[in-house]
Design a protein around this motif. Structure first.
Motif, PDB file in Angstrom:
ATOM      1  N   THR A 175       0.846  -1.184   0.000  1.00 63.51           N
ATOM      2  CA  THR A 175       0.000   0.000   0.000  1.00 63.51           C
ATOM      3  C   THR A 175       0.886   1.240   0.000  1.00 63.51           C
ATOM      4  N   GLU A 176       0.260   2.420  -0.087  1.00 60.07           N
ATOM      5  CA  GLU A 176       1.043   3.639  -0.202  1.00 60.07           C
ATOM      6  C   GLU A 176       1.897   3.921   1.035  1.00 60.07           C
ATOM      7  N   ARG A 183      -5.239  -8.350  -0.507  1.00 62.67           N
ATOM      8  CA  ARG A 183      -6.346  -7.749  -1.222  1.00 62.67           C
ATOM      9  C   ARG A 183      -6.948  -8.775  -2.181  1.00 62.67           C
ATOM     10  N   ASP A 265      -9.707  -0.236  -4.417  1.00 65.43           N
ATOM     11  CA  ASP A 265      -8.649   0.266  -3.547  1.00 65.43           C
ATOM     12  C   ASP A 265      -7.621   0.998  -4.407  1.00 65.43           C
ATOM     13  N   ASP A 267      -5.174   2.803  -3.265  1.00 67.58           N
ATOM     14  CA  ASP A 267      -3.904   2.970  -2.570  1.00 67.58           C
ATOM     15  C   ASP A 267      -2.933   1.824  -2.811  1.00 67.58           C
ATOM     16  N   VAL A 268      -3.340   0.849  -3.611  1.00 69.66           N
ATOM     17  CA  VAL A 268      -2.466  -0.288  -3.904  1.00 69.66           C
ATOM     18  C   VAL A 268      -1.352   0.140  -4.853  1.00 69.66           C
ATOM     19  N   ASN A 308       0.981   4.202  -8.579  1.00 70.32           N
ATOM     20  CA  ASN A 308      -0.173   4.366  -7.695  1.00 70.32           C
ATOM     21  C   ASN A 308      -0.559   5.838  -7.697  1.00 70.32           C
ATOM     22  N   LYS A 405     -11.301  -3.044  -2.021  1.00 67.49           N
ATOM     23  CA  LYS A 405     -11.029  -2.536  -0.680  1.00 67.49           C
ATOM     24  C   LYS A 405     -11.160  -3.655   0.355  1.00 67.49           C
TER      25      LYS A 405
END
Length: 429
Positions: A175-176, A183, A265, A267-268, A308, A405
């Protein structure tokens, strides 16, 4: 009359002998598959060797993970009987290893909640050894071990955007904030066209070759007019733009609705590492090796190694494409172990593509570049292999891929065929 009775008895005797012989041969062959006395079998909890095979419903929460045998033998695990079925046993000097592990669902459910979609699917993976499997993948010295749907007919259909998509599996992603999390990854296998030959697009239309996903026109289209259900320019080759209509009134299917947008999602981190093929050859690496390359740093001329919302100044809605490793790891059936050790460029030589649900019925783009130059990315070839193609001269099928998400849930359903094409999984918040 006596003669007729005599012949009748002889015929009955002969038939009986034949039936007995058939039964004996069948019994011998059956026992040849399951008789463990002729084998040297070892049992492991991860890397720790065990004295014996764990019992079913054991206190350690151990479940079967995978098996390996020499001499071309292989094991089919029967979870109901809690027993291995050894197949293709040609010699008594065969060694097999059975690996067990703690239920993956325990940690997943504790982390994301017992009512999460991640928990739901991971529980299925603890017991289904035909349609689901862990890949034991690693990247950058990290053990990922993703759960994937495998084989030709898994029940991995899911309703998303009021359409039928399919679940690739539960994958580890960054993630970020640079944490590694699980996920659910899904794909629209039909692509973004309802027709075989219409809706084939370039990866990037520019005359100057560009295999940088972060600036490609295909990325902009998927995360722009497709995401927003609008119409606008698309590209088939670099010469003339065409008009694409994702409003629901054109040839293409409608873009995403508001509910679907909220499920993605964003932010992946999408990895953009590539693999340098030997000149003019098929990829000479396996799915596991491709997985590491995809998460590596081999790119052409300083291109980004990930994408991203932090690295994209324009379209950053989290819609990408499939990786070559996703295809390689999806193989199931008796050939799975053999195919996992086969180069993705040679899948057709062993018919590996016949044992997977991933089939685009056409050429299709992947996300992964070939860093040998600025013009090539890897493609799904209609020969069911991974090859590479030129980003601006080819027009190929586009199948959107997203990560869901972690908060999402799957609506309960007691139907045994839940997840089938007629009764796909249903998502909810």
């Amino acid at each position: 009359m006596i003669k007729k009775d005599y012949y009748k008895k002889i015929i009955i005797l002969i038939i009986s002998i034949i039936i007995i012989n058939i039964f004996v041969l069948f019994h011998m062959n059956f026992n040849k598959n399951i008789n463990l006395e002729n084998l040297n079998i070892s049992y492991y909890n991860g890397t720790e060797k065990l004295d014996s095979m764990p019992q079913k419903d054991n206190d350690q929460n151990l479940v079967f993970d995978y098996a390996s045998c020499d001499n071309d033998a292989y094991i089919i695990w029967d979870n109901e009987l809690w027993s291995p079925l050894v197949k293709n046993l040609k010699t008594s000097k065969t060694k097999c290893s059975l690996y067990f592990k703690e239920k993956t669902s325990i940690n997943v459910c504790n982390t994301y909640g017992n009512d999460s979609a991640l928990c739901y699917i991971s529980k299925l993976g603890d017991n289904d050894y035909v349609n689901m499997a862990y890949d034991h993948a690693t990247a950058n010295n990290e053990y990922h071990n993703n759960l994937r749907y495998i084989g030709t007919t898994p029940n991995n259909y899911i309703k998303f955007n009021n359409e039928i998509w399919r679940i690739i599996g539960i994958l580890k992603v960054k993630t970020e904030d640079n944490t590694l999390e699980e996920r659910l990854k899904i794909i629209r296998m039909d692509g973004i066209s309802n027709q075989k030959d219409f809706g084939m697009f370039s990866w990037d239309y520019k005359e100057n070759f560009n295999n940088d996903w972060t600036t490609s026109t295909l990325k902009d289209m998927l995360n722009g007019i497709y995401y927003s259900s609008q119409s606008g320019n698309c590209y088939q080759g670099y010469s003339t733009p065409i008009q694409c209509d994702f409003t629901g009134n054109g040839e293409q299917p409608k873009g995403l609705d508001e509910t679907a947008k909220n499920m993605i999602d964003k932010d992946v981190v999408w990895n953009l590492g590539g693999y340098r093929t030997p000149a003019m050859t098929h990829p000479q690496i396996t799915a596991k090796e491709f997985y590491e390359k995809e998460r590596g740093n081999e790119v052409y001329d300083g291109r980004p190694i990930y994408w991203n919302s932090q690295t994209d100044n324009q379209n950053k809605q989290g819609i990408g494409l499939i990786y070559p490793s996703d295809y390689g790891f999806s193989v199931g059936g008796n050939l799975r172990n053999d195919c996992l050790n086969t180069n993705l460029g040679d899948f057709n030589l062993k018919n590996c593509g016949m044992y997977t649900w991933i089939d685009f019925n056409n050429f299709a783009w992947t996300l992964t570049p070939n860093p040998n130059n600025a013009m090539n990315v890897f493609v799904f070839h209609d020969d069911k292999i991974i090859y590479y193609g030129v980003v601006n001269t080819l027009s190929l099928k586009v199948a959107p891929v997203i990560y869901l998400k972690k908060e999402l849930k799957i609506e309960p359903d007691s139907n045994l065929n839940y997840g089938s094409i007629l009764n796909p999984y249903r998502l909810t918040f």
